[in-house]
Design a protein around this motif. Structure first.
Motif, mmCIF file in Angstrom:
data_model
loop_
_atom_site.group_PDB
_atom_site.id
_atom_site.type_symbol
_atom_site.label_atom_id
_atom_site.label_comp_id
_atom_site.label_asym_id
_atom_site.label_seq_id
_atom_site.Cartn_x
_atom_site.Cartn_y
_atom_site.Cartn_z
ATOM 1 N N LEU A 8 105.836 27.871 34.281
ATOM 2 C CA LEU A 8 105.225 29.168 34.005
ATOM 3 C C LEU A 8 103.764 29.112 34.428
ATOM 4 C CD1 LEU A 8 106.620 29.777 30.417
ATOM 5 C CD2 LEU A 8 107.506 30.647 32.566
ATOM 6 N N VAL A 9 103.357 30.079 35.242
ATOM 7 C CA VAL A 9 101.989 30.109 35.750
ATOM 8 C C VAL A 9 101.423 31.521 35.552
ATOM 9 C CG1 VAL A 9 100.532 29.822 37.789
ATOM 10 C CG2 VAL A 9 102.510 28.364 37.473
ATOM 11 N N PRO A 10 100.269 31.645 34.886
ATOM 12 C CA PRO A 10 99.634 32.966 34.793
ATOM 13 C C PRO A 10 99.082 33.374 36.155
ATOM 14 C CG PRO A 10 98.368 31.337 33.591
ATOM 15 C CD PRO A 10 99.572 30.645 34.108
ATOM 16 N N LEU A 11 99.463 34.552 36.627
ATOM 17 C CA LEU A 11 99.074 35.013 37.954
ATOM 18 C C LEU A 11 97.822 35.880 37.919
ATOM 19 C CD1 LEU A 11 102.629 35.931 39.220
ATOM 20 C CD2 LEU A 11 101.350 33.836 39.671
ATOM 21 N N SER A 12 97.690 36.704 36.893
ATOM 22 C CA SER A 12 96.504 37.556 36.809
ATOM 23 C C SER A 12 96.276 38.000 35.375
ATOM 24 C CB SER A 12 96.633 38.773 37.719
ATOM 25 O OG SER A 12 97.664 39.613 37.268
ATOM 26 N N LEU A 13 95.049 38.425 35.134
ATOM 27 C CA LEU A 13 94.611 38.957 33.848
ATOM 28 C C LEU A 13 94.101 40.358 34.135
ATOM 29 C CD1 LEU A 13 94.577 37.109 31.336
ATOM 30 C CD2 LEU A 13 92.144 36.883 31.639
ATOM 31 N N TYR A 14 94.556 41.353 33.383
ATOM 32 C CA TYR A 14 94.134 42.720 33.663
ATOM 33 C C TYR A 14 94.113 43.545 32.384
ATOM 34 C CZ TYR A 14 99.209 43.341 33.766
ATOM 35 O OH TYR A 14 100.538 43.329 33.461
ATOM 36 N N LEU A 15 93.408 44.662 32.447
ATOM 37 C CA LEU A 15 93.379 45.618 31.349
ATOM 38 C C LEU A 15 94.417 46.696 31.623
ATOM 39 C CD1 LEU A 15 89.611 46.311 30.664
ATOM 40 C CD2 LEU A 15 91.224 45.234 29.140
ATOM 41 N N LYS A 16 95.225 46.998 30.616
ATOM 42 C CA LYS A 16 96.197 48.077 30.735
ATOM 43 C C LYS A 16 96.055 48.938 29.487
ATOM 44 C CE LYS A 16 101.054 49.076 31.363
ATOM 45 N NZ LYS A 16 102.391 48.490 31.490
ATOM 46 N N ASP A 17 95.592 50.159 29.682
ATOM 47 C CA ASP A 17 95.341 51.084 28.577
ATOM 48 C C ASP A 17 94.421 50.472 27.525
ATOM 49 O OD1 ASP A 17 97.001 52.856 29.884
ATOM 50 O OD2 ASP A 17 98.774 52.300 28.724
ATOM 51 N N GLY A 18 93.419 49.720 27.966
ATOM 52 C CA GLY A 18 92.429 49.153 27.065
ATOM 53 C C GLY A 18 92.806 47.829 26.438
ATOM 54 N N LYS A 19 93.991 47.287 26.752
ATOM 55 C CA LYS A 19 94.423 46.014 26.182
ATOM 56 C C LYS A 19 94.527 44.967 27.283
ATOM 57 C CE LYS A 19 96.891 47.824 22.248
ATOM 58 N NZ LYS A 19 97.038 49.251 22.336
ATOM 59 N N VAL A 51 91.337 54.597 27.128
ATOM 60 C CA VAL A 51 91.228 54.392 28.569
ATOM 61 C C VAL A 51 92.627 54.222 29.153
ATOM 62 C CG1 VAL A 51 90.274 52.913 30.357
ATOM 63 C CG2 VAL A 51 88.990 53.293 28.264
ATOM 64 N N LYS A 52 92.938 54.973 30.192
ATOM 65 C CA LYS A 52 94.248 54.896 30.849
ATOM 66 C C LYS A 52 94.128 54.142 32.159
ATOM 67 C CE LYS A 52 96.605 57.470 27.980
ATOM 68 N NZ LYS A 52 97.629 56.929 27.156
ATOM 69 N N GLY A 53 95.233 53.556 32.600
ATOM 70 C CA GLY A 53 95.254 52.864 33.881
ATOM 71 C C GLY A 53 95.071 51.369 33.734
ATOM 72 N N THR A 54 95.000 50.683 34.874
ATOM 73 C CA THR A 54 94.839 49.236 34.878
ATOM 74 C C THR A 54 93.595 48.849 35.655
ATOM 75 O OG1 THR A 54 96.177 48.975 36.859
ATOM 76 C CG2 THR A 54 97.331 48.834 34.757
ATOM 77 N N LYS A 55 93.023 47.709 35.254
ATOM 78 C CA LYS A 55 91.848 47.169 35.929
ATOM 79 C C LYS A 55 92.006 45.656 35.984
ATOM 80 C CE LYS A 55 86.914 46.511 35.441
ATOM 81 N NZ LYS A 55 85.784 46.560 34.531
ATOM 82 N N SER A 56 91.936 45.092 37.166
ATOM 83 C CA SER A 56 92.087 43.652 37.334
ATOM 84 C C SER A 56 90.841 42.931 36.846
ATOM 85 C CB SER A 56 92.335 43.325 38.802
ATOM 86 O OG SER A 56 92.483 41.948 38.970
ATOM 87 N N LEU A 57 91.039 41.860 36.070
ATOM 88 C CA LEU A 57 89.922 41.097 35.513
ATOM 89 C C LEU A 57 89.809 39.704 36.125
ATOM 90 C CD1 LEU A 57 90.451 42.058 31.785
ATOM 91 C CD2 LEU A 57 88.785 43.013 33.364
ATOM 92 N N ALA A 58 90.942 39.050 36.372
ATOM 93 C CA ALA A 58 90.936 37.710 36.969
ATOM 94 C C ALA A 58 92.259 37.494 37.689
ATOM 95 C CB ALA A 58 90.747 36.639 35.898
ATOM 96 N N GLU A 59 92.206 36.759 38.793
ATOM 97 C CA GLU A 59 93.405 36.481 39.586
ATOM 98 C C GLU A 59 93.538 34.969 39.791
ATOM 99 O OE1 GLU A 59 95.156 38.666 42.195
ATOM 100 O OE2 GLU A 59 94.520 40.545 41.292
ATOM 101 N N ASN A 60 94.764 34.521 39.917
ATOM 102 C CA ASN A 60 95.047 33.122 40.212
ATOM 103 C C ASN A 60 95.628 33.060 41.623
ATOM 104 O OD1 ASN A 60 95.631 30.432 40.185
ATOM 105 N ND2 ASN A 60 96.963 30.493 38.402
ATOM 106 N N ARG A 61 94.748 33.118 42.616
ATOM 107 C CA ARG A 61 95.204 33.134 44.011
ATOM 108 C C ARG A 61 95.826 31.809 44.431
ATOM 109 N NH1 ARG A 61 90.556 36.673 47.034
ATOM 110 N NH2 ARG A 61 90.661 38.385 45.569
ATOM 111 N N LYS A 62 95.390 30.733 43.799
ATOM 112 C CA LYS A 62 95.920 29.415 44.121
ATOM 113 C C LYS A 62 97.412 29.330 43.783
ATOM 114 C CE LYS A 62 95.043 24.551 43.284
ATOM 115 N NZ LYS A 62 94.359 23.575 42.446
ATOM 116 N N ALA A 63 97.836 30.084 42.777
ATOM 117 C CA ALA A 63 99.245 30.056 42.376
ATOM 118 C C ALA A 63 100.143 30.547 43.497
ATOM 119 C CB ALA A 63 99.453 30.904 41.129
ATOM 120 N N TRP A 64 99.713 31.591 44.217
ATOM 121 C CA TRP A 64 100.531 32.118 45.309
ATOM 122 C C TRP A 64 100.587 31.136 46.471
ATOM 123 C CZ3 TRP A 64 103.499 36.153 44.360
ATOM 124 C CH2 TRP A 64 103.157 37.006 43.326
ATOM 125 N N HIS A 65 99.592 30.275 46.593
ATOM 126 C CA HIS A 65 99.562 29.271 47.652
ATOM 127 C C HIS A 65 100.419 28.057 47.284
ATOM 128 C CE1 HIS A 65 98.340 26.085 50.245
ATOM 129 N NE2 HIS A 65 97.280 26.660 50.714
#
Length: 155
Positions: A106-117, A4-18
């Protein structure tokens, strides 16, 4: 199975940007066990109160909640366990330099799939004060008003 190619967003930490000023972002792999990947692919991960920690030259995410996979049975693990991030040694040294300064974390901002990983966008952040948050909200409101005026004049 096809790669699988490309990226897909799985989870976001919107509170971190605030709550933080994000100085720099890094992409890191994450070491997952058992059925955690299936659970994350189903969107069952929460980054809200999670943070990064450097211990013995390794970077870990703490308080990242990955709900147990429904069909996992005995293969499920503790939802709040610390998970190791996969980074190059030079990147870890740079992060140690940042976090040794006062006020940086250090704050995780998002979790995503990139090329299946599964990948994590890790931010080097500095905390905002309450007046900074108010200023950001006020600036956002002004920008929204300007956009609204612009749209009305274009009609």
């Amino acid at each position: 199975m096809a790669k699988v190619k490309g990226t897909k967003s799985l989870a976001e930490n919107r509170k971190a940007w605030h709550d933080y000023f994000v100085e720099e972002t890094l992409e890191a792999g994450i070491a997952l066990v058992g059925t955690e990947v299936k659970s994350i692919r189903n969107g069952r991960a929460n980054l809200k109160d999670s943070y990064g920690d450097i211990k013995n030259g390794e970077v870990f995410i703490r308080n990242m909640h990955v709900s147990p996979y429904d069909f996992g049975n005995i293969f499920n693990v503790d939802p709040l366990r610390e998970r190791k991030l996969l980074l190059h040694k030079s990147e870890i040294r740079r992060l140690i330099g940042y976090t040794s300064q006062d006020g940086y974390t250090l704050v995780p901002l998002s979790l995503y799939l990139k090329d299946g990983k599964v990948k994590v966008a890790l931010g080097v952040c500095k905390g905002k004060k309450n007046y900074d948050k108010r200023d950001a909200m006020l600036e956002k409101a002004h920008k929204r008003d300007i956009e609204r005026e612009f749209k009305e004049r274009m009609r």
